[in-house]
Scaffold this motif. Structure first.
Motif, PDB file in Angstrom:
ATOM      1  N   SER A  45       0.841  -1.193   0.000  1.00 34.62           N
ATOM      2  CA  SER A  45       0.000   0.000   0.000  1.00 34.62           C
ATOM      3  C   SER A  45       0.878   1.245   0.000  1.00 34.62           C
ATOM      4  CB  SER A  45      -0.904   0.004   1.241  1.00 34.62           C
ATOM      5  OG  SER A  45      -0.109   0.168   2.415  1.00 34.62           O
ATOM      6  N   ASP A  60       0.066   3.960 -14.414  1.00 30.31           N
ATOM      7  CA  ASP A  60       0.274   3.371 -13.090  1.00 30.31           C
ATOM      8  C   ASP A  60       1.707   3.570 -12.599  1.00 30.31           C
ATOM      9  OD1 ASP A  60      -2.343   2.549 -12.998  1.00 30.31           O
ATOM     10  OD2 ASP A  60      -1.925   0.518 -13.700  1.00 30.31           O
ATOM     11  N   ALA A 113       4.270  -1.711 -10.327  1.00 31.51           N
ATOM     12  CA  ALA A 113       2.973  -1.032 -10.374  1.00 31.51           C
ATOM     13  C   ALA A 113       1.823  -1.957 -10.763  1.00 31.51           C
ATOM     14  CB  ALA A 113       3.036   0.154 -11.344  1.00 31.51           C
ATOM     15  N   ASN A 125      -1.464  -4.205 -10.217  1.00 27.95           N
ATOM     16  CA  ASN A 125      -2.590  -4.044  -9.294  1.00 27.95           C
ATOM     17  C   ASN A 125      -3.301  -5.371  -9.044  1.00 27.95           C
ATOM     18  OD1 ASN A 125      -4.631  -4.408 -11.393  1.00 27.95           O
ATOM     19  ND2 ASN A 125      -4.057  -2.362 -12.102  1.00 27.95           N
ATOM     20  N   THR A 179       4.119  -3.878  -4.627  1.00 32.21           N
ATOM     21  CA  THR A 179       3.372  -2.817  -5.300  1.00 32.21           C
ATOM     22  C   THR A 179       2.405  -2.165  -4.333  1.00 32.21           C
ATOM     23  OG1 THR A 179       1.679  -2.343  -6.991  1.00 32.21           O
ATOM     24  CG2 THR A 179       1.787  -4.605  -6.155  1.00 32.21           C
ATOM     25  N   TYR A 187      -0.238  -0.817  -5.104  1.00 34.46           N
ATOM     26  CA  TYR A 187      -1.599  -0.989  -5.614  1.00 34.46           C
ATOM     27  C   TYR A 187      -2.257  -2.284  -5.133  1.00 34.46           C
ATOM     28  CZ  TYR A 187      -0.551   2.781  -8.932  1.00 34.46           C
ATOM     29  OH  TYR A 187      -0.214   3.989  -9.501  1.00 34.46           O
ATOM     30  N   GLU A 188      -1.518  -3.117  -4.396  1.00 30.71           N
ATOM     31  CA  GLU A 188      -2.131  -4.362  -3.936  1.00 30.71           C
ATOM     32  C   GLU A 188      -3.295  -4.078  -2.980  1.00 30.71           C
ATOM     33  OE1 GLU A 188      -0.996  -8.638  -1.821  1.00 30.71           O
ATOM     34  OE2 GLU A 188       0.607  -7.239  -2.373  1.00 30.71           O
ATOM     35  N   SER A 196      -3.938  -0.472  -1.978  1.00 28.50           N
ATOM     36  CA  SER A 196      -4.377   0.916  -2.184  1.00 28.50           C
ATOM     37  C   SER A 196      -4.990   1.019  -3.573  1.00 28.50           C
ATOM     38  CB  SER A 196      -3.188   1.879  -2.067  1.00 28.50           C
ATOM     39  OG  SER A 196      -2.654   1.868  -0.770  1.00 28.50           O
ATOM     40  N   VAL A 197      -6.268   1.300  -3.624  1.00 36.04           N
ATOM     41  CA  VAL A 197      -6.989   1.292  -4.900  1.00 36.04           C
ATOM     42  C   VAL A 197      -7.360   2.719  -5.275  1.00 36.04           C
ATOM     43  CG1 VAL A 197      -8.988   0.422  -6.154  1.00 36.04           C
ATOM     44  CG2 VAL A 197      -7.894  -1.005  -4.393  1.00 36.04           C
ATOM     45  N   LYS A 224      -5.858   9.039 -10.699  1.00 34.12           N
ATOM     46  CA  LYS A 224      -4.425   9.135 -10.985  1.00 34.12           C
ATOM     47  C   LYS A 224      -4.152  10.206 -12.040  1.00 34.12           C
ATOM     48  CE  LYS A 224      -4.139   4.173 -10.270  1.00 34.12           C
ATOM     49  NZ  LYS A 224      -4.040   2.893 -10.992  1.00 34.12           N
TER      50      LYS A 224
END
Length: 403
Positions: A8, A31, A131, A133, A157, A159-160, A162-163, A169
């Motif tokens: 995150s 990303d 990056a 997800n 990453t 993005y695992e 944190s969405v 973005k």
């Protein structure tokens, strides 16, 4: 020391003051550009690593974005390495997802991870960030490869867990003055072996549309493309020539992507599972992969014993599963790969096709040491002659004398 696995943007906070140098995999897309922003805003020292495995990355774009954020850029040309270490064994292993379409990112991600680990050690980086997800299988493939390569720093990453939406973005980067990114559409991943696409109009498997402009290798050419003959030669399991012209693997694949793709051969669509079992739709084009794997199968069938082939076919799915699940450098895939590589030593010869619109018709298989018959009648006659050969009187007298 911060959390070893980065999941995150809060984990990036924990890196401040504790991580001296971060290496981040950078494609120039939204990303990875947003991750650059987050790392720089935390005042972390960053090197952006771009690895070219044949996707045709635009160096100027990479330089402009990294210069915008004031980070160092390192570009590594890994096409030859990707071809030799991933594509060549994938041909021998007939690496298709559930036997349907050629795997692609499963092959490229371990090479990216290997180069990232090597560069991180060279530069003294104590973190590797990418990056991928949650809805991308690249997440477990990159993490798995980095772990299997015994990298002792932080990796993962943000993005695992944190969405953020694509629009969020884009807006955050626009506020900073970086305005090159667009609203969400179809996203893609490419290398010299395959071009694959997902999301946007491809999101829903119950009804999806792939615009013709998506395809590059298999696009429809102007006018009629006349049918032609294509001969592929293998030496000890490795493609070596096309129509008698000796070629290295990277230009050979590029040549076949164009020559076979001109007949719109090599398009696929299919579902692939995520780590939790959910399925996502992907569209891909891979004309060189289509013909090379078919030719290899034809040729190995001509030269390998049937029992060996049966065992190999069962192990191919295991080889592919380990690659798909991100265990490329794990002992199971490496052991299976040794079996397949040993079998490939006998795969030498040529396979000839007649290419026509939407089809490739095989018309010749030729090997220097084949198990196939070229004269069935003659073979059957020789068997009968051997079984019912009348006894030779001379030999019988000789045997009696010995008795």
């Amino acid at each position: 020391m911060p959390t070893r696995i980065i999941r995150s943007f809060a984990d990036l906070d924990a890196m401040q003051g504790r991580v001296g140098h971060v290496l981040t995999l950078f494609s120039g897309g939204l990303d990875s550009s947003y991750v650059l922003k987050e790392l720089v805003q935390r005042k972390l020292r960053v090197t952006a690593l771009s690895v070219d495995v044949g996707e045709g990355c635009q160096l100027q774009d990479l330089q402009e974005i990294t210069a915008f954020f004031g980070v160092d850029l390192k570009v590594v040309d890994a096409k030859e390495e990707f071809a030799a270490e991933a594509v060549a064994p994938a041909i021998c292993a007939q690496a298709r997802y559930l036997g349907t379409y050629p795997v692609s990112s499963s092959l490229s991600r371990p090479i990216l991870a290997k180069i990232a680990v090597n560069v991180a050690r060279e530069l003294g980086c104590d973190a590797i960030i990418h990056a991928a997800n949650q809805s991308q299988n690249s997440l477990r493939r990159l993490n798995g490869a980095i772990e299997q390569l015994d990298f002792d720093g932080c990796y993962g990453t943000p993005y695992e867990r944190s969405v953020l939406t694509r629009d969020e973005k884009i807006e955050a980067l626009r506020v900073l003055g970086l305005t090159r990114f667009q609203a969400r559409g179809i996203s893609g991943d490419a290398n010299l072996w395959c071009r694959e696409f997902e999301s946007g109009s491809l999101d829903n498997p119950e009804g999806f549309w792939a615009p013709p402009s998506l395809f590059e290798w298999t696009r429809r050419r102007e006018g009629d493309v006349p049918s032609c003959e294509l001969q592929i030669e293998f030496r000890k399991g490795r493609p070596s020539a096309v129509n008698g012209r000796q070629m290295e693997l990277v230009p050979l694949i590029a040549h076949l992507n164009d020559a076979v793709g001109a007949f719109q051969i090599g398009r696929y669509s299919g579902l692939e599972h995520l780590a939790g079992g959910e399925k996502v739709l992907e569209i891909r084009e891979a004309p060189a992969a289509t013909v090379l794997m078919d030719a290899y199968r034809q040729l190995e069938t001509a030269v390998l014993d049937a029992e060996l082939l049966r065992e190999k076919v069962s192990l191919e799915m295991l080889w592919t599963r380990e690659a798909v699940e991100g265990r490329w450098f794990g002992p199971l895939r490496l052991c299976v790969d040794a079996f397949i590589r040993h079998a490939s030593e006998k795969v030498t010869g040529t396979v000839t096709y007649q290419l026509r619109q939407g089809a490739m018709d095989i018309c010749a298989i030729k090997a220097p040491h084949p198990l196939y018959l070229t004269d069935r009648d003659g073979w059957e006659k020789s068997l009968v002659d051997d079984v019912f050969q009348p006894p030779n009187p001379t030999n019988r007298r000789h045997e009696e004398a010995l008795a």
